[in-house]
Design a protein around this motif. Structure first.
Motif, PDB file in Angstrom:
ATOM      1  N   PHE A  32       0.823  -1.204   0.000  1.00 39.86           N
ATOM      2  CA  PHE A  32       0.000   0.000   0.000  1.00 39.86           C
ATOM      3  C   PHE A  32       0.854   1.249   0.000  1.00 39.86           C
ATOM      4  O   PHE A  32       0.670   2.150  -0.791  1.00 39.86           O
ATOM      5  CB  PHE A  32      -0.905   0.003   1.236  1.00 39.86           C
ATOM      6  CG  PHE A  32      -2.254  -0.606   1.019  1.00 39.86           C
ATOM      7  CD1 PHE A  32      -2.509  -1.378  -0.096  1.00 39.86           C
ATOM      8  CD2 PHE A  32      -3.265  -0.403   1.937  1.00 39.86           C
ATOM      9  CE1 PHE A  32      -3.755  -1.944  -0.297  1.00 39.86           C
ATOM     10  CE2 PHE A  32      -4.522  -0.959   1.748  1.00 39.86           C
ATOM     11  CZ  PHE A  32      -4.763  -1.735   0.633  1.00 39.86           C
ATOM     12  N   ASN A  92      -3.763   8.501   1.576  1.00 39.92           N
ATOM     13  CA  ASN A  92      -3.396   7.144   1.991  1.00 39.92           C
ATOM     14  C   ASN A  92      -2.376   7.177   3.120  1.00 39.92           C
ATOM     15  O   ASN A  92      -2.050   8.217   3.672  1.00 39.92           O
ATOM     16  CB  ASN A  92      -2.770   6.376   0.825  1.00 39.92           C
ATOM     17  CG  ASN A  92      -3.661   6.274  -0.369  1.00 39.92           C
ATOM     18  OD1 ASN A  92      -4.256   7.248  -0.804  1.00 39.92           O
ATOM     19  ND2 ASN A  92      -3.743   5.088  -0.928  1.00 39.92           N
ATOM     20  N   GLU A  93      -1.816   5.998   3.384  1.00 43.15           N
ATOM     21  CA  GLU A  93      -0.812   5.852   4.434  1.00 43.15           C
ATOM     22  C   GLU A  93       0.566   6.188   3.880  1.00 43.15           C
ATOM     23  O   GLU A  93       1.444   5.341   3.740  1.00 43.15           O
ATOM     24  CB  GLU A  93      -0.863   4.435   5.040  1.00 43.15           C
ATOM     25  CG  GLU A  93      -0.408   3.288   4.165  1.00 43.15           C
ATOM     26  CD  GLU A  93      -1.333   2.944   3.017  1.00 43.15           C
ATOM     27  OE1 GLU A  93      -1.214   1.821   2.505  1.00 43.15           O
ATOM     28  OE2 GLU A  93      -2.163   3.778   2.598  1.00 43.15           O
ATOM     29  N   SER A 179      -6.724   2.377  -3.484  1.00 38.69           N
ATOM     30  CA  SER A 179      -6.199   1.443  -2.500  1.00 38.69           C
ATOM     31  C   SER A 179      -6.807   1.774  -1.130  1.00 38.69           C
ATOM     32  O   SER A 179      -8.019   1.907  -1.010  1.00 38.69           O
ATOM     33  CB  SER A 179      -4.672   1.497  -2.507  1.00 38.69           C
ATOM     34  OG  SER A 179      -4.113   0.345  -1.949  1.00 38.69           O
ATOM     35  N   TYR A 180      -6.001   1.927  -0.079  1.00 46.34           N
ATOM     36  CA  TYR A 180      -6.565   2.321   1.213  1.00 46.34           C
ATOM     37  C   TYR A 180      -7.246   3.682   1.086  1.00 46.34           C
ATOM     38  O   TYR A 180      -8.301   3.922   1.688  1.00 46.34           O
ATOM     39  CB  TYR A 180      -5.452   2.364   2.264  1.00 46.34           C
ATOM     40  CG  TYR A 180      -5.853   2.946   3.598  1.00 46.34           C
ATOM     41  CD1 TYR A 180      -6.989   2.499   4.284  1.00 46.34           C
ATOM     42  CD2 TYR A 180      -5.089   3.960   4.195  1.00 46.34           C
ATOM     43  CE1 TYR A 180      -7.344   3.043   5.511  1.00 46.34           C
ATOM     44  CE2 TYR A 180      -5.439   4.499   5.422  1.00 46.34           C
ATOM     45  CZ  TYR A 180      -6.567   4.039   6.081  1.00 46.34           C
ATOM     46  OH  TYR A 180      -6.921   4.578   7.291  1.00 46.34           O
ATOM     47  N   GLY A 181      -6.676   4.573   0.281  1.00 45.48           N
ATOM     48  CA  GLY A 181      -7.330   5.854   0.032  1.00 45.48           C
ATOM     49  C   GLY A 181      -8.687   5.673  -0.615  1.00 45.48           C
ATOM     50  O   GLY A 181      -9.618   6.459  -0.375  1.00 45.48           O
ATOM     51  N   TRP A 361       1.071   1.565   9.155  1.00 53.07           N
ATOM     52  CA  TRP A 361       0.054   0.651   8.643  1.00 53.07           C
ATOM     53  C   TRP A 361       0.022  -0.643   9.449  1.00 53.07           C
ATOM     54  O   TRP A 361      -1.047  -1.220   9.678  1.00 53.07           O
ATOM     55  CB  TRP A 361       0.260   0.339   7.167  1.00 53.07           C
ATOM     56  CG  TRP A 361      -0.835  -0.570   6.707  1.00 53.07           C
ATOM     57  CD1 TRP A 361      -0.790  -1.921   6.543  1.00 53.07           C
ATOM     58  CD2 TRP A 361      -2.192  -0.194   6.438  1.00 53.07           C
ATOM     59  NE1 TRP A 361      -2.013  -2.403   6.178  1.00 53.07           N
ATOM     60  CE2 TRP A 361      -2.900  -1.362   6.112  1.00 53.07           C
ATOM     61  CE3 TRP A 361      -2.877   1.033   6.443  1.00 53.07           C
ATOM     62  CZ2 TRP A 361      -4.269  -1.348   5.785  1.00 53.07           C
ATOM     63  CZ3 TRP A 361      -4.229   1.042   6.131  1.00 53.07           C
ATOM     64  CH2 TRP A 361      -4.903  -0.139   5.804  1.00 53.07           C
TER      65      TRP A 361
END
Length: 500
Positions: A32, A92-93, A179-181, A361
């Motif tokens: 990620f 995101n991360e 993705s995580y976003g 994360w």
């Protein structure tokens, strides 16, 4: 866990030696986080201003009244005032500038929509550290690293922007993320529909949680990518694990592997051999994620359709010796790590992109982002490894002093019961292993799935390219159509009357 100073050595040891659950988490963390390393088009210059907004450390309690500066980026060159739309990237991360530079889709449609672009950094990443250099010092300081707090940050930031920026009071907001976003983008629309008119959740595995999808589907898709990219490619990777076990059983074999793969740090024992296999496993997963139809730069340059190039070295028909097979594997790995031929050696820790991003994360995965993954060596090309929640929980407790809540994401965000929501696009690539946990069918007329058969990880968010397959061009056109529809709906919505 020791009290006082964070035990970085112990944390590193756990991540390095664990072949079980936290290895999978560390792998996912790197996958990620490293999305920011993707190169972007130099033909499309971007300009933005950097701002900082004073956010509360804790939005949901009243005892902790501290604040921190959240970084966000704004590009308003094409914004049509008043009331022009805002495309809001849910960070995101990682460092927000990475995602700003790589989300070419929104930069390309901003002028057409007359939109302002806002990229908001996720708390605890980049420069948005709630406790400065102490943010990662211990679990007490990490306690406010949650998706719920991050979503609240986004909501408060947007409300402030719309109330203070002339011409923005009636601006419809569309959340965008990958993705995580992308997960955050979808959840942002679900949790704050009063603030967000719609959302594009690209490659967003919102169902990669316990009890929602089979834990083996992720690696099954990775295997399918290799199976269709070259004759016997997946079968020979599956055979390679035993070959590594055989060759690494002797000191001379370990030295041969080190030389054959041009490793910067020679393999010395069985623990090193396990780490070496983890490194290779991650390599194959990385390739599946970035199997793009054009040359791209994912920490290092890659050719067009890189898995096809890799599989040219793994197409053995007849039985070959362990050494012959592993020679092919080494050539394949060097496509990923040394395509340009400029690396004198391969560093098996090369994939780590910074301790804070990975630890951040990993902490999230050890609390609410519990994403089970497993392999069986039959439906996939990897060594069998079960998902063991108790072992995973124990490792999280040893590392952070916390235990994960396996069912929390389902409770907080609805799991598969999301039909009551609206105006969300879930786009997924057929080549992307994260599609295993994504929404790949229409749930309602406004909770829609867009499938991109030839797409790897959030290909639709990247800059357009002459080599883009028709499926991603069609996806972007459809996404833009939905954006226009949502913007129109928001502008037609009557204002809520003020209370007397």
């Amino acid at each position: 866990m020791r009290t006082g100073v964070w035990d970085w050595a112990a944390a590193a040891c756990i991540l390095t030696l664990c072949f079980g659950c936290l290895h999978v988490i560390a792998l996912k963390s790197q996958l990620f986080t490293r999305l920011g390393g993707l190169a972007y088009s130099s033909e499309t210059p971007i300009n933005y201003e950097t701002f900082y907004f004073e956010q509360k450390v804790d939005h949901f309690g009243f005892l902790e009244d501290g604040t921190f500066k959240q970084r966000y980026l704004v590009a308003d060159k094409h914004w049509k005032q008043p009331g022009g739309p805002i495309l809001f990237y849910t960070g995101n991360e990682g460092d927000i500038t990475w995602f700003c530079n790589n989300t070419g889709f929104v930069w390309e449609i901003a002028e057409e929509l007359g939109a302002m672009l806002v990229f908001a950094e996720h708390r605890y990443y980049g420069e948005s550290l709630p406790f400065g250099q102490d943010s990662y010092s211990d679990s007490k300081h990490l306690n406010y690293l949650t998706s719920e707090q991050a979503l609240a940050d986004f909501a408060v930031l947007l409300q402030n922007l719309k109330s203070t920026l002339p011409g923005a009071q009636r601006s419809p907001v569309i959340a965008v993320g990958g993705s995580y976003g992308g997960m955050l983008s979808a959840w942002f629309r679900m949790k704050y529909p009063n603030i967000v008119a719609g959302a594009l959740a690209s490659s967003a595995p919102i169902w990669q949680f316990p009890g929602m999808v089979p834990c083996g589907d992720f690696y099954r898709i990775v295997t399918q990518d290799f199976a269709k990219s070259g004759h016997n490619c997946d079968a020979n990777i599956r055979k390679s694990w035993r070959a590594i076990n055989n060759v690494s059983s002797t000191a001379s074999g370990l030295q041969w592997l080190s030389d054959e793969f041009s490793l910067c740090s020679p393999l010395k024992n069985k623990i090193d051999a396990v780490g070496f296999k983890n490194w290779l496993q991650e390599t194959w997963v990385n390739l599946a994620m970035v199997d793009y139809p054009y040359e791209a730069n994912f920490l290092q340059p890659l050719p067009r359709w890189p898995i096809q190039v890799v599989c040219k070295y793994l197409g053995f028909d007849a039985a070959v010796s362990d050494y012959q097979l592993l020679h092919g594997v080494s050539q394949a790995a060097k496509v990923y790590y040394n395509y340009t031929g400029s690396s004198s050696c391969l560093n098996t820790s090369q994939t780590a992109t910074g301790s804070l991003g990975i630890l951040g994360w990993t902490y999230q995965a050890c609390t609410e982002m519990v994403m089970p993954m497993c392999t069986d060596g039959v439906q996939d090309m990897f060594e069998p490894e079960e998902w063991n929640f108790q072992a995973f929980s124990d490792e999280c407790n040893a590392m952070f002093g916390v235990r994960p809540r396996a069912d929390w994401a389902g409770i907080a965000y609805g799991g598969k019961d999301i039909a009551a929501h609206s105006n969300i696009i879930f786009s997924n690539g057929g080549l992307d292993p994260w599609s295993a946990g994504g929404v790949t069918h229409n749930i309602s007329g406004s909770l829609v799935s867009i499938l991109i058969p030839d797409g790897a990880h959030h290909l639709d968010l990247r800059y357009s390219n002459d080599h883009d397959p028709p499926s991603v061009r069609e996806a972007r056109a459809l996404e833009l159509e939905y954006f226009r529809e949502w913007i129109g709906q928001a502008k037609e919505a009557p204002r809520t009357a003020s209370a007397p």
